[in-house]
Design an enzyme around this catalytic site. Structure first.
Site, PDB file in Angstrom:
ATOM      1  N   HIS A   1       0.836  -1.205   0.000  1.00 11.07           N
ATOM      2  CA  HIS A   1       0.000   0.000   0.000  1.00 11.07           C
ATOM      3  C   HIS A   1       0.872   1.257   0.000  1.00 11.07           C
ATOM      4  CE1 HIS A   1      -3.627   2.365   1.201  1.00 11.07           C
ATOM      5  NE2 HIS A   1      -2.695   3.144   1.728  1.00 11.07           N
ATOM      6  N   GLU A   2       1.869   1.281   0.882  1.00 10.40           N
ATOM      7  CA  GLU A   2       2.743   2.455   0.973  1.00 10.40           C
ATOM      8  C   GLU A   2       3.615   2.602  -0.266  1.00 10.40           C
ATOM      9  OE1 GLU A   2       1.990   4.604   3.169  1.00 10.40           O
ATOM     10  OE2 GLU A   2       0.689   3.206   4.231  1.00 10.40           O
TER      11      GLU A   2
ATOM     12  N   HIS B   1       1.775   4.523  -2.940  1.00  5.45           N
ATOM     13  CA  HIS B   1       1.934   5.973  -2.743  1.00  5.45           C
ATOM     14  C   HIS B   1       3.309   6.421  -3.252  1.00  5.45           C
ATOM     15  CE1 HIS B   1      -1.650   6.696  -0.337  1.00  5.45           C
ATOM     16  NE2 HIS B   1      -1.313   5.762   0.537  1.00  5.45           N
TER      17      HIS B   1
END
Length: 152
Positions: free
Chosen positions: A67-68, A71
């Site tokens: 998920h990170e 980003h």
């Protein structure tokens, strides 16, 4: 898992799932309370909550890392890196990254257990609250009587 192992894991996931290198720093941050991790826009570093690794295991940590990294890679490329952006949602689907992480058991237990019970001294109406009430400022909503806290 130590910081060096975490860094290697993040670099490996970045190459394997995104076909792009992770050139910045990944670290644990014990001060994170309600989130699994965060991507820092200024330094491009990733901080992860170590409690998720302890309570949920490596599989959950890998999901948070993915998920990170979504980003991270989208921000580096100048694309939409925020949760509401289409680029972000499409990349998350492509790499099978979770949108949210499951809440920690230690946090949910703490929230459920913290309850305050108040009783009106005039009409004996009871109030259950999650937050503490200033009894010198607030009164009973039914009869305007004085509230007192009841120890449970």
């Amino acid at each position: 898992m130590n910081e060096k192992m975490l860094q290697e894991l993040v670099e490996m996931i970045s190459i394997r799932d995104f076909n792009k290198p992770f050139r910045h720093r990944a670290r644990f941050n014990n001060r994170l309370q309600t989130t699994g991790g965060r991507y820092l826009l200024g330094s491009h570093d990733i901080e992860l909550n170590p409690k998720y690794y302890v309570e949920r295991g490596e599989e959950e940590l890998i999901g948070i890392i993915k998920h990170e990294l979504c980003h991270y890679h989208l921000h580096i490329e100048g694309k939409g890196y925020k949760h509401r952006d289409r680029d972000f949602r499409e990349l998350m689907k492509k790499v099978d990254a979770p949108r949210f992480c499951k809440p920690l058991d230690s946090v949910t237990k703490r929230r459920v257990m913290t309850q305050y019970l108040y009783e009106c001294s005039a009409c004996h109406q009871r109030y259950v609250r999650k937050r503490k009430v200033d009894t010198s400022r607030y009164v009973c909503g039914k009869c305007k009587g004085k509230l007192k806290e009841i120890k449970q």
